[in-house]
Scaffold this active site. Sequence first.
Site, mmCIF file in Angstrom:
data_model
loop_
_atom_site.group_PDB
_atom_site.id
_atom_site.type_symbol
_atom_site.label_atom_id
_atom_site.label_comp_id
_atom_site.label_asym_id
_atom_site.label_seq_id
_atom_site.Cartn_x
_atom_site.Cartn_y
_atom_site.Cartn_z
ATOM 1 N N HIS A 7 63.825 32.046 69.482
ATOM 2 C CA HIS A 7 63.254 31.738 70.793
ATOM 3 C C HIS A 7 62.158 30.704 70.633
ATOM 4 O O HIS A 7 61.699 30.433 69.530
ATOM 5 C CB HIS A 7 62.704 33.000 71.467
ATOM 6 C CG HIS A 7 61.545 33.617 70.753
ATOM 7 N ND1 HIS A 7 61.705 34.428 69.647
ATOM 8 C CD2 HIS A 7 60.215 33.519 70.968
ATOM 9 C CE1 HIS A 7 60.528 34.814 69.219
ATOM 10 N NE2 HIS A 7 59.594 34.273 69.993
ATOM 11 N N GLU A 44 54.063 37.836 80.263
ATOM 12 C CA GLU A 44 55.074 36.883 79.831
ATOM 13 C C GLU A 44 56.323 36.975 80.686
ATOM 14 O O GLU A 44 56.600 37.994 81.313
ATOM 15 C CB GLU A 44 55.422 37.093 78.359
ATOM 16 C CG GLU A 44 55.960 38.464 78.042
ATOM 17 C CD GLU A 44 56.107 38.732 76.549
ATOM 18 O OE1 GLU A 44 56.014 37.795 75.747
ATOM 19 O OE2 GLU A 44 56.325 39.895 76.201
ATOM 20 N N HIS A 69 57.067 18.937 70.258
ATOM 21 C CA HIS A 69 57.866 19.067 71.469
ATOM 22 C C HIS A 69 59.153 19.835 71.203
ATOM 23 O O HIS A 69 59.522 20.071 70.064
ATOM 24 C CB HIS A 69 58.199 17.690 72.055
ATOM 25 C CG HIS A 69 59.097 16.860 71.192
ATOM 26 N ND1 HIS A 69 58.634 16.118 70.132
ATOM 27 C CD2 HIS A 69 60.441 16.649 71.231
ATOM 28 C CE1 HIS A 69 59.643 15.484 69.562
ATOM 29 N NE2 HIS A 69 60.761 15.790 70.203
ATOM 30 N N GLU A 118 61.378 17.084 75.742
ATOM 31 C CA GLU A 118 62.274 15.929 75.656
ATOM 32 C C GLU A 118 63.651 16.363 76.131
ATOM 33 O O GLU A 118 64.121 17.449 75.791
ATOM 34 C CB GLU A 118 62.374 15.439 74.205
ATOM 35 C CG GLU A 118 63.355 14.311 74.011
ATOM 36 C CD GLU A 118 63.532 13.906 72.550
ATOM 37 O OE1 GLU A 118 64.279 12.937 72.310
ATOM 38 O OE2 GLU A 118 62.958 14.564 71.666
#
Length: 133
Positions: A7, A44, A69, A118
């Site tokens: 994750h 969360e 990123h 991105e």
Amino acid sequence: MVEGISHITFVVKNLQKTAELLETVFDAKKVYDSGDKTFSISKELFYLIGDQWIVIMENEETVNRTYHHVAFKIKAQDLSDFERKIKKVNLEMKPSRSRISGEGQSLYFYDYDNNLFELHTGTLEERLEAYQN
């Protein structure tokens, strides 16, 4: 043996604002909301983007901008749709770095907490081939 990414966790100031970003830009599906219970270090939300598990956790600390990123794979024909979605939620886009032919195209943008994302059209194989040539 590492099997792949389990994750990705982003620490954010405002869970709901980032949840809107994930749902609007990435069509993310919420699969868990901690609500008043915290099993981890803070409130969360868990999402799925494609098959990737994404966690957002709430914390008041400011995150500084870096080139760290996460890149998500997209199709080249979807670039303009994603650019429209990013602009819809008023996120700052960063100019793409210079590229050589064959390595794909990218959109870079910061979320509300300075995390850099991105959206990339190329594959690892295409990039390695482009770099070799």
